[in-house]
Design an enzyme around this catalytic site. Structure first.
Site, short mmCIF file in Angstrom:
data_model
loop_
_atom_site.label_atom_id
_atom_site.label_comp_id
_atom_site.label_asym_id
_atom_site.label_seq_id
_atom_site.Cartn_x
_atom_site.Cartn_y
_atom_site.Cartn_z
N HIS A 47 12.18 74.09 20.86
CA HIS A 47 13.43 74.45 21.55
C HIS A 47 13.73 75.94 21.34
CE1 HIS A 47 14.49 70.03 20.74
NE2 HIS A 47 14.55 70.14 22.05
N ASP A 164 7.14 68.61 28.70
CA ASP A 164 7.58 67.67 29.73
C ASP A 164 7.18 68.27 31.08
OD1 ASP A 164 9.24 65.82 27.94
OD2 ASP A 164 9.98 67.79 27.44
N ARG A 201 11.86 63.25 18.54
CA ARG A 201 11.51 61.87 18.18
C ARG A 201 10.56 61.81 16.97
NH1 ARG A 201 11.87 61.44 23.91
NH2 ARG A 201 13.36 59.85 24.53
P1 AMP Z 1 14.79 67.80 24.88
O1 AMP Z 1 15.80 68.22 23.88
O2 AMP Z 1 13.72 66.93 24.34
O3 AMP Z 1 15.42 67.28 26.15
O4 AMP Z 1 14.03 69.13 25.32
C1 AMP Z 1 14.72 70.25 25.78
C2 AMP Z 1 13.71 71.24 26.30
O5 AMP Z 1 12.84 71.61 25.25
C3 AMP Z 1 12.84 70.69 27.44
O6 AMP Z 1 12.63 71.70 28.41
C4 AMP Z 1 11.57 70.33 26.72
O7 AMP Z 1 10.43 70.35 27.56
C5 AMP Z 1 11.50 71.45 25.69
N1 AMP Z 1 10.64 71.08 24.58
C6 AMP Z 1 10.74 69.94 23.81
N2 AMP Z 1 9.74 69.92 22.91
C7 AMP Z 1 9.01 71.05 23.11
C8 AMP Z 1 7.84 71.59 22.49
N3 AMP Z 1 7.20 70.95 21.49
N4 AMP Z 1 7.37 72.77 22.94
C9 AMP Z 1 7.98 73.41 23.96
N5 AMP Z 1 9.09 72.96 24.59
C10 AMP Z 1 9.59 71.80 24.17
#
Ligand code: AMP
Length: 294
Positions: A47, A164, A201
């Site tokens: 993030h 994603d 997760r």
């Molecule tokens: P989330 O909080 O899981 O909804 O993710 C928020 C944003 O962070 C989304 O654009 C995800 O694709 C990105 N994101 C989550 N995990 C990663 C990671 N390991 N590397 C790069 N971006 C990530």
């Protein structure tokens, strides 16, 4: 708490859309440009890399922290999703400082009023495969929250993770369809030392399972080498066999698809770029990853 930028300034956290609108209006009047990173919190280095990218492109960073109920098709997953906005704010402040950063952490009521439901979206077929097929309604929920946030924040740039990858392609399509003047940028996948893709997760995994989950990246690398000399079908069968031999990791799907259309590929062609997409489960936790194959 160590604060890199100033001991006295605290990060701005706003909980209502009205407060956020007022805050953004005054910033935009001063000529500030807005970079936006939507998240569901439980922040990690993946993030933060998105936030750093946004900060390198614009003068103000807006981060949303909101566990969006309409994009969950599994109630248990929604309930277990980690929530700690204060901890997230400290992480941002420690790593990025507090100047020109604002967090929007709304309640469900602030976003949805009385009606917690998703609007229907079509994304020219991008929504019918992989996560769309396996998580019914997921991309309607994603579209609903992002349309709300984009129209509220009106950012110049918004950054999404390639972790994603399907979501990234769908967001580009959403912005095009809604004719919103927002530049959508993808950012590389951040990984743990054993190459497991970072994810909120991952916190739910035992130490042993978290180590074992490095197998997902390894299987993608094996798929990439196999794909160099074998067909799409042979590569898919090879990966399915690898997972069938795993005691603690269950494969939900492994697909090779065209990066742009996300349509399943049956034959190799020089005219497209193939990417492998995978979802596997360990200790009941659903983990997602992908890798460019050629
Ligand atoms: P989330 O909080 O899981 O909804 O993710 C928020 C944003 O962070 C989304 O654009 C995800 O694709 C990105 N994101 C989550 N995990 C990663 C990671 N390991 N590397 C790069 N971006 C990530």
């Amino acid at each position: 708490m160590f604060v890199g930028y100033s001991e006295f300034s605290m990060i701005t956290i706003l909980h209502t859309k009205d407060d956020l609108s007022k805050h953004l209006k005054s910033l935009k009047n001063k000529g500030e440009t807005i970079g936006f990173v939507p998240t569901m919190g439980a922040l990690h280095a993946g993030h933060l890399s998105l936030m750093e990218e946004a900060m390198s492109l614009t003068t103000t960073l807006v981060v949303s922290i909101f566990v969006n109920p309409t994009q969950f098709n599994n109630q248990n997953d929604l309930e277990k999703y980690p929530r700690d906005v204060s901890k997230d704010a400290s992480i941002i402040q420690e790593r990025l400082g507090s100047k020109n950063i604002c967090i929007y952490a709304p309640t469900v009521e602030d976003v949805y009023d009385d009606e917690v439901s998703a609007k229907k979206y079509t994304y020219d077929g991008l929504e019918n495969v992989m996560e769309g097929a396996n998580r019914p309604g997921h991309f309607d929920g994603v579209g609903t929250i992002l349309e709300f946030l984009f129209k509220l924040i009106k950012p110049d740039v918004s950054i999404f993770g390639e972790k994603d990858f399907q979501q990234l392609q769908i967001v580009k399509k959403l912005v095009k369809k809604l004719k919103l003047p927002i530049k959508i940028k993808g950012a590389a996948i951040h990984r743990e030392p054993n190459m497991l893709a970072m994810s909120s997760r991952n916190e739910r995994l035992s130490k042993a399972a978290r180590m074992q989950a490095g197998f997902i990246f390894k299987s993608l690398e094996l798929a990439k080498s196999h794909f160099k000399v074998h067909s799409v079908l042979q590569t898919e069968k090879y990966i399915e066999k690898l997972y069938a031999a795993q005691k603690d990791i269950t494969l939900e799907y492994f697909t090779i698809a065209d990066e742009k259309t996300l349509k399943t590929v049956t034959r190799k062609s020089k005219d497209r770029t193939c990417r492998a997409f995978i979802v596997a489960h360990i200790e009941g936790v659903r983990l997602i990853d992908n890798m460019k194959l050629d």
